[in-house]
Design an enzyme around this catalytic site. Structure first.
Site, PDB file in Angstrom:
ATOM      1  N   HIS A  75      47.821  45.485  39.359  1.00 11.10           N
ATOM      2  CA  HIS A  75      46.538  45.328  38.906  1.00 11.10           C
ATOM      3  C   HIS A  75      45.665  44.368  39.604  1.00 11.10           C
ATOM      4  CE1 HIS A  75      46.704  45.714  34.213  1.00 11.10           C
ATOM      5  NE2 HIS A  75      47.584  45.909  34.461  1.00 11.10           N
ATOM      6  N   TYR A 205      39.350  38.169  29.761  1.00 12.92           N
ATOM      7  CA  TYR A 205      39.224  36.641  29.374  1.00 12.92           C
ATOM      8  C   TYR A 205      38.047  36.945  28.538  1.00 12.92           C
ATOM      9  CZ  TYR A 205      42.259  35.734  33.368  1.00 12.92           C
ATOM     10  OH  TYR A 205      43.342  35.746  34.001  1.00 12.92           O
ATOM     11  N   PRO A 297      49.874  27.978  31.632  1.00  9.41           N
ATOM     12  CA  PRO A 297      49.938  29.307  31.971  1.00  9.41           C
ATOM     13  C   PRO A 297      48.621  30.015  32.352  1.00  9.41           C
ATOM     14  CG  PRO A 297      50.451  29.177  29.757  1.00  9.41           C
ATOM     15  CD  PRO A 297      50.362  27.891  30.462  1.00  9.41           C
ATOM     16  N   LYS A 301      50.648  30.863  37.225  1.00 16.47           N
ATOM     17  CA  LYS A 301      51.285  30.531  38.568  1.00 16.47           C
ATOM     18  C   LYS A 301      52.793  30.097  38.631  1.00 16.47           C
ATOM     19  CE  LYS A 301      47.306  30.488  40.870  1.00 16.47           C
ATOM     20  NZ  LYS A 301      47.052  31.886  41.461  1.00 16.47           N
ATOM     21  N   TYR A 392      43.042  33.209  42.811  1.00 15.67           N
ATOM     22  CA  TYR A 392      43.703  33.818  41.598  1.00 15.67           C
ATOM     23  C   TYR A 392      44.906  34.635  41.737  1.00 15.67           C
ATOM     24  CZ  TYR A 392      43.269  36.819  37.053  1.00 15.67           C
ATOM     25  OH  TYR A 392      43.539  37.390  35.901  1.00 15.67           O
TER      26      TYR A 392
END
Ligand code: RFL
Length: 395
Positions: A75, A205, A297, A301, A392
């Protein structure tokens, strides 16, 4: 009480304990992994999915990545939906050019269990550590309760506390020997697993005045969604129809296209919280993964930190057990904490990016304006995008 010995006792067969166990075995160091749950339970426990490039590199270097290299999906894009529109960030072409590998945590755990057993490892399911003692002496001891209720003692050189957020290992660190930093971010998510293919190619998001919603791939047939909910919400109050209605509304499906809907397989509340111990070692006890630091979450990570810390600890334990060189072990905590805090910082920033307070008071509007400015900067500044991408997908 019967007594046994092992060079290293690892408490917990999650990503942290299993990576550590595999690396120690590969280096010829004997270890025993204790897991209070059954094998079926840990191999079906759905949690993380997004593995950072560095995590994949570590697993590949140690021969632990066959499954994820075969079945994981790469991704490289995430999308943000707001009241003023949608923008995509192709983070694989930004920052260091790294991508995520999406591979469900329970599949990784299944692979790590199989490899550990194939390497001849001693892995005891349905066997709980109930006490950890003697940590400042030469021979610490772990008291173990087997499935039949019987107690015995394992004596070892080192104990690795890989027993997660509610484990007993960190409780063996006396008050005063470590500082504990806790933060409740005041935000809760209803974490969902849906029996449906992903609805779009990217992670999405949705920043919405009624609360955050998120969409993340897992497998071709299963997708993870998140819905921000008030603190204390009961998942039973969220039947499938309510969940899909709210997801369509917050993801603005009428504007950006329908969601692939399916039965909701799992719904659980996750309160966004951080919890870091400093140092993450005490005497002959070393904490790894969620046992060392809990991370929300929001930036995916936790499992990645667990793998990286397990590798750092294995590299430190091997010279200590082979030739008595404990220099690396002495600085295990100092080596790990900068990475932990960097992940905490990014995760905290993500929480503030994705959630704005409700209401029309000055404070709420002020914070929402900051959130809008942050999103606008991310949408328009290439430098900001590079920085975002690096953090990220980095670990
Ligand atoms: P784990 O996986 O919790 O494993 C600890 C193990 O220890 C066992 N145990 C004991 N065994 C013996 N004796 C005792 N006394 C014991 N006490 C406990 C437990 O049964 C368990 O098997 O910890 P570890 O290895 O440190 O791994 C941490 C990760 O599991 C965690 O950070 C991630 O799942 C967090 N997380 C995510 N991380 C990511 O990197 N990417 C993601 O996309 C991501 N998504 C998530 C997540 C966590 C979530 N939840 C449920 C909080 C999504 C969700 C919804």
């Amino acid at each position: 009480m019967p007594e046994q010995t092992s060079a290293v006792v690892i408490i917990g067969a999650g990503p942290a304990g299993l990576v550590l166990g595999n690396l120690l075995l590969a280096a010829g160091v004997g270890c025993t992994v204790l897991e209070r749950q059954s094998r079926a339970h840990v191999e079906q426990r759905a949690r993380a999915g997004f593995l950072a490039a560095n995590t994949v590199r570590v697993l590949t270097e140690h021969g632990l990545a066959d499954g994820l290299l075969k079945d994981g999906q790469q991704h490289d894009t995430c999308a943000f939906r707001t009241a003023s529109g949608e923008f995509e960030l192709r983070y694989g072409a930004l920052g260091r050019g790294e991508v995520h590998t999406v591979y469900p945590q329970q599949h990784l755990v299944r692979d790590l269990v199989a490899e550990f057993l194939a390497r001849g490892g001693d892995l005891r399911f349905e066997t709980a550590a109930v006490a950890v003692t003697g940590l400042t002496g030469d021979r610490p001891q772990v008291t173990v309760q087997a499935a039949d209720g019987g107690l015995h003692r394992l004596q070892c050189r080192f104990v690795a506390g890989c027993d997660g957020r509610h484990g007993i290992a960190r409780t063996a660190v006396p008050a005063g020997a470590a500082r504990r930093f806790r933060r409740d971010h005041g935000v809760s998510w209803l974490a969902l697993l849906a029996a449906a293919p992903q609805s779009m190619a990217a992670v999405a998001y949705a920043v919405h005045e009624d609360g955050f919603a998120g969409h993340m791939a897992r497998t071709p047939d299963i997708t993870r969604y998140y819905l921000q909910v008030p603190r204390g919400e009961d998942p039973a109050d969220w039947p499938d129809t309510r969940i899909w209605g709210e997801l369509r509304h917050r993801m603005r499906a009428d504007r950006y296209g329908p969601l692939n809907e399916g039965a909701v397989l799992e719904r659980r509340i996750v309160d966004m919280a951080s919890d870091v111990l400093d140092p993450i070692q005490y005497g002959r006890l070393f904490l790894v993964g969620d046992a060392a630091s809990l991370i929300s979450p929001s930036a995916a990570k936790g499992a990645n930190l667990a793998v990286m810390e397990a590798e750092t600890l294995a590299r430190a334990m091997v010279p200590a057990l082979r030739g008595g060189d404990e220099q690396r072990l002495a600085r295990y905590s100092a080596d790990c904490l900068p990475r932990i805090w960097r992940a905490q910082e990014f995760s905290h920033w993500m929480i503030n990016l994705l959630h704005g307070p409700a209401g029309t008071g000055d404070e709420a509007v002020f914070l929402r304006e900051l959130q809008r400015a942050r999103l606008e900067s991310l949408q328009t500044s290439r430098r900001h995008q590079d920085h975002f991408a690096e953090n990220y997908v980095g670990i």
